[in-house]
Scaffold this motif. Structure first.
Motif, PDB file in Angstrom:
ATOM      1  N   LYS A 303     -10.741  35.103 -10.640  1.00 51.35           N
ATOM      2  CA  LYS A 303     -11.759  36.254 -10.617  1.00 51.35           C
ATOM      3  C   LYS A 303     -12.647  36.508 -11.735  1.00 51.35           C
ATOM      4  CE  LYS A 303     -10.040  37.877  -6.714  1.00 51.35           C
ATOM      5  NZ  LYS A 303     -10.804  38.259  -5.570  1.00 51.35           N
ATOM      6  N   LEU A 304     -12.197  36.001 -13.005  1.00 50.53           N
ATOM      7  CA  LEU A 304     -12.787  36.493 -14.103  1.00 50.53           C
ATOM      8  C   LEU A 304     -13.826  35.509 -14.807  1.00 50.53           C
ATOM      9  CD1 LEU A 304      -9.966  38.090 -16.248  1.00 50.53           C
ATOM     10  CD2 LEU A 304     -11.708  39.317 -14.977  1.00 50.53           C
ATOM     11  N   VAL A 305     -13.369  34.062 -14.379  1.00 51.95           N
ATOM     12  CA  VAL A 305     -14.140  32.960 -15.007  1.00 51.95           C
ATOM     13  C   VAL A 305     -14.993  32.155 -13.536  1.00 51.95           C
ATOM     14  CG1 VAL A 305     -14.104  30.532 -16.025  1.00 51.95           C
ATOM     15  CG2 VAL A 305     -12.444  32.388 -16.665  1.00 51.95           C
ATOM     16  N   GLY A 306     -14.129  32.035 -12.637  1.00 53.30           N
ATOM     17  CA  GLY A 306     -14.930  31.434 -11.306  1.00 53.30           C
ATOM     18  C   GLY A 306     -14.813  30.001 -11.609  1.00 53.30           C
ATOM     19  N   ASP A 307     -15.255  29.436 -10.425  1.00 57.66           N
ATOM     20  CA  ASP A 307     -15.317  27.821 -10.220  1.00 57.66           C
ATOM     21  C   ASP A 307     -16.657  27.214 -10.616  1.00 57.66           C
ATOM     22  OD1 ASP A 307     -12.795  27.866  -9.658  1.00 57.66           O
ATOM     23  OD2 ASP A 307     -13.140  28.113  -7.398  1.00 57.66           O
ATOM     24  N   ASN A 308     -17.852  28.208 -10.820  1.00 62.20           N
ATOM     25  CA  ASN A 308     -19.080  27.638 -10.985  1.00 62.20           C
ATOM     26  C   ASN A 308     -19.595  28.042 -12.278  1.00 62.20           C
ATOM     27  OD1 ASN A 308     -19.043  27.033  -8.226  1.00 62.20           O
ATOM     28  ND2 ASN A 308     -19.482  29.306  -7.835  1.00 62.20           N
ATOM     29  N   VAL A 309     -18.831  27.939 -13.124  1.00 59.19           N
ATOM     30  CA  VAL A 309     -19.717  28.148 -14.907  1.00 59.19           C
ATOM     31  C   VAL A 309     -20.246  26.925 -15.207  1.00 59.19           C
ATOM     32  CG1 VAL A 309     -18.094  29.941 -15.336  1.00 59.19           C
ATOM     33  CG2 VAL A 309     -17.197  27.645 -15.704  1.00 59.19           C
ATOM     34  N   GLY A 310     -19.824  25.637 -14.441  1.00 55.61           N
ATOM     35  CA  GLY A 310     -20.372  24.399 -14.967  1.00 55.61           C
ATOM     36  C   GLY A 310     -19.697  23.786 -16.246  1.00 55.61           C
ATOM     37  N   LEU A 311     -18.587  24.316 -16.698  1.00 60.66           N
ATOM     38  CA  LEU A 311     -18.049  23.401 -17.836  1.00 60.66           C
ATOM     39  C   LEU A 311     -16.583  22.729 -17.126  1.00 60.66           C
ATOM     40  CD1 LEU A 311     -18.347  26.070 -20.614  1.00 60.66           C
ATOM     41  CD2 LEU A 311     -19.240  23.757 -20.747  1.00 60.66           C
ATOM     42  N   HIS A 312     -16.804  21.409 -17.207  1.00 61.39           N
ATOM     43  CA  HIS A 312     -15.715  20.866 -16.773  1.00 61.39           C
ATOM     44  C   HIS A 312     -14.383  20.695 -18.077  1.00 61.39           C
ATOM     45  CE1 HIS A 312     -13.027  17.402 -15.520  1.00 61.39           C
ATOM     46  NE2 HIS A 312     -13.644  17.555 -14.290  1.00 61.39           N
ATOM     47  N   PRO A 313     -13.240  20.904 -17.379  1.00 60.24           N
ATOM     48  CA  PRO A 313     -12.187  20.858 -18.725  1.00 60.24           C
ATOM     49  C   PRO A 313     -12.304  19.837 -19.491  1.00 60.24           C
ATOM     50  CG  PRO A 313     -11.292  21.766 -16.421  1.00 60.24           C
ATOM     51  CD  PRO A 313     -12.624  21.282 -16.234  1.00 60.24           C
ATOM     52  N   VAL A 314     -12.584  18.531 -19.122  1.00 63.25           N
ATOM     53  CA  VAL A 314     -12.689  17.363 -19.941  1.00 63.25           C
ATOM     54  C   VAL A 314     -13.615  17.428 -20.782  1.00 63.25           C
ATOM     55  CG1 VAL A 314     -12.804  14.724 -20.081  1.00 63.25           C
ATOM     56  CG2 VAL A 314     -11.496  15.774 -18.287  1.00 63.25           C
ATOM     57  N   TRP A 315     -14.739  18.002 -20.324  1.00 63.47           N
ATOM     58  CA  TRP A 315     -16.076  18.053 -21.190  1.00 63.47           C
ATOM     59  C   TRP A 315     -15.806  19.135 -22.281  1.00 63.47           C
ATOM     60  CZ3 TRP A 315     -20.192  15.971 -23.230  1.00 63.47           C
ATOM     61  CH2 TRP A 315     -21.124  16.831 -23.823  1.00 63.47           C
ATOM     62  N   LEU A 316     -15.246  20.068 -21.936  1.00 64.03           N
ATOM     63  CA  LEU A 316     -14.922  21.158 -22.986  1.00 64.03           C
ATOM     64  C   LEU A 316     -14.012  20.737 -24.145  1.00 64.03           C
ATOM     65  CD1 LEU A 316     -15.238  24.108 -23.738  1.00 64.03           C
ATOM     66  CD2 LEU A 316     -13.468  24.699 -21.945  1.00 64.03           C
ATOM     67  N   MET A 317     -12.888  20.299 -23.546  1.00 64.26           N
ATOM     68  CA  MET A 317     -11.908  19.677 -24.531  1.00 64.26           C
ATOM     69  C   MET A 317     -12.550  18.595 -25.634  1.00 64.26           C
ATOM     70  SD  MET A 317      -8.200  19.382 -22.551  1.00 64.26           S
ATOM     71  CE  MET A 317      -8.781  18.542 -21.071  1.00 64.26           C
ATOM     72  N   PHE A 318     -13.284  17.756 -24.960  1.00 66.86           N
ATOM     73  CA  PHE A 318     -14.109  16.776 -25.903  1.00 66.86           C
ATOM     74  C   PHE A 318     -14.996  17.614 -26.692  1.00 66.86           C
ATOM     75  CE2 PHE A 318     -17.863  14.602 -26.798  1.00 66.86           C
ATOM     76  CZ  PHE A 318     -17.541  13.449 -27.483  1.00 66.86           C
ATOM     77  N   ALA A 319     -15.723  18.252 -26.259  1.00 68.17           N
ATOM     78  CA  ALA A 319     -16.673  19.167 -27.250  1.00 68.17           C
ATOM     79  C   ALA A 319     -15.626  19.967 -28.329  1.00 68.17           C
ATOM     80  CB  ALA A 319     -17.322  20.428 -26.577  1.00 68.17           C
ATOM     81  N   LEU A 320     -14.557  20.643 -27.953  1.00 67.62           N
ATOM     82  CA  LEU A 320     -13.846  21.158 -29.031  1.00 67.62           C
ATOM     83  C   LEU A 320     -13.171  20.115 -30.018  1.00 67.62           C
ATOM     84  CD1 LEU A 320     -11.791  23.747 -26.752  1.00 67.62           C
ATOM     85  CD2 LEU A 320     -13.626  24.312 -28.403  1.00 67.62           C
ATOM     86  N   LEU A 321     -12.863  19.143 -29.580  1.00 68.44           N
ATOM     87  CA  LEU A 321     -12.266  17.976 -30.530  1.00 68.44           C
ATOM     88  C   LEU A 321     -13.205  17.566 -31.324  1.00 68.44           C
ATOM     89  CD1 LEU A 321      -9.608  16.420 -28.248  1.00 68.44           C
ATOM     90  CD2 LEU A 321      -9.125  18.063 -29.763  1.00 68.44           C
ATOM     91  N   ALA A 322     -14.417  17.246 -30.710  1.00 65.98           N
ATOM     92  CA  ALA A 322     -15.469  16.471 -31.459  1.00 65.98           C
ATOM     93  C   ALA A 322     -16.118  17.404 -32.305  1.00 65.98           C
ATOM     94  CB  ALA A 322     -16.712  16.154 -30.442  1.00 65.98           C
TER      95      ALA A 322
END
Length: 380
Positions: A303-322
């Protein structure tokens, strides 16, 4: 300008920006946090302007509300969390030792009932059982030492936490001016875009804004809900340090799956040790965690985030860690905007590449073969 020079220019520009972020890493954090706050609160300021307030009055109202909420958090929640954190550090060694004993006892019991008869049937005479129990004990001991070292480093390096608290004074002031002049800043940046590329840049900026705002605003509300749900739920069922576990897990839920795993492991460990040999506290804690994860995955996040934000969890975790490893806390702040922008730009580049002659053209030999295939039925 030739395409080679354009590539060189943009690579040099990105390298220059990265160098500036690295050089000013120690002072850029409040400004990055202030810009994110201004970006998140701009729709609220626009809504207040539609109600009749000017930009200055709307900004003052938002800043006043922010200060009140921050003061309530500092007065009501921070002392409780500080007390629970200090108590948690003191009891952690005993909890881990007791947990190690429970695990070793469970391994010995299961081994005596199931493993030893199976090993005897296989002709091994149970010789591998003591090593299994010893290995489990060694792993638990190493985990206890690692966690104690992490907590000790947090206490020893408390100056970093003090520096972080000092940002609570600087960031609201910077955020006030950025929120006040937000549209002027955006208009000034827009005026620097070359006219021939302005429509494309506006299209990309709209997609980046949709992705970034959908994730940041939606995920912030998800973290708030999960922090309240886990904190209050675990405290109500009687889990010690429930508020600390819940709020920590809610905050870490900004990283996909990390917050849920932290709450699950911490709640299971504390409730199992406290309630042993009874399973009621453990079962109640697991019910709270499972319901929270179900609501997050099936109700709140869709409801709040949705499935179409375009940020894959793996890509997001890589960006946060990097970015976190290179720029520290500043990197964590700018990781999501950079990941959103990079994702949109990469998709745009792939789209242009697939529409280009470089992707769709075929070698001349293939074209001759295809021409012969097409002409063959016509000759017959």
């Amino acid at each position: 300008m030739r395409i080679e020079w354009q590539i060189v220019f943009w690579v040099a520009a990105l390298a220059f920006v990265g160098l500036l972020l690295w050089l000013f890493n120690g002072v850029i954090m409040p400004f990055a946090a202030a810009f994110v706050i201004a970006y998140l609160l701009d729709p609220l300021a626009v809504h207040l302007q539609r109600l009749g307030l000017n930009r200055l009055s709307a900004t003052l109202v938002i800043l006043f509300g922010f200060v009140i909420v921050l003061a309530l958090i500092l007065v009501l929640i921070v002392p409780i969390l500080t007390h629970q954190f200090a108590a948690f550090i003191q009891v952690l060694p005993s909890v881990l030792n007791k947990l190690q004993g429970l695990v070793s006892g469970a391994v010995r019991t299961l081994g005596a009932q199931y493993a030893e008869p199976l090993l005897r049937k296989l002709g091994l005479r149970g010789s591998g059982l003591p090593s299994i129990s010893t290995s489990v004990g060694d792993i638990a001991g190493q985990a206890a030492g690692w966690m104690a070292g992490v907590l000790n480093s947090l206490v020893v390096h408390g100056a970093a936490l003090i520096s972080l608290m000092s940002l609570l004074i600087v960031t609201p002031v910077v955020a006030f001016y950025m929120l006040l002049d937000y549209h002027r800043i955006i208009a000034a940046a827009d005026s620097l875009i070359p006219l021939r590329y302005r429509s494309v840049v506006h299209q990309l900026a709209h997609q980046i804004d949709k992705t970034m705002s959908g994730f940041l605003r939606g995920q912030s509300l998800v973290c708030l809900f999960l922090g309240l749900w886990y904190g209050l739920g675990l405290s109500i069922v009687g889990v010690n340090f429930g508020l600390l576990i819940g709020i920590t897990g809610g905050f870490l839920s900004f990283i996909p799956y990390v917050g849920s795993m932290v709450v699950l492991i911490a709640a299971a460990m504390i409730s199992l040790v406290e309630g042993w040999p009874h399973w009621g506290l453990f079962a109640s804690a697991m019910v709270v965690v499972v319901i929270g994860q179900f609501l997050e995955g099936n109700v709140i996040s869709p409801k709040l985030v949705g499935d179409n934000v375009g940020l894959h969890p793996v890509w997001l975790m890589f960006a946060l860690l990097a970015f976190g490893s290179v720029l520290g806390f500043t990197g964590l702040i700018i990781a999501v905007p950079v990941a959103a922008a990079a994702g949109v730009i990469l998709r745009f580049m792939v789209q242009k590449y697939r529409a280009s002659h470089l992707y769709s053209s075929l070698p001349e030999a293939h074209m001759i073969i295809l021409t012969d295939v097409v002409k063959a039925p016509e000759e017959h």
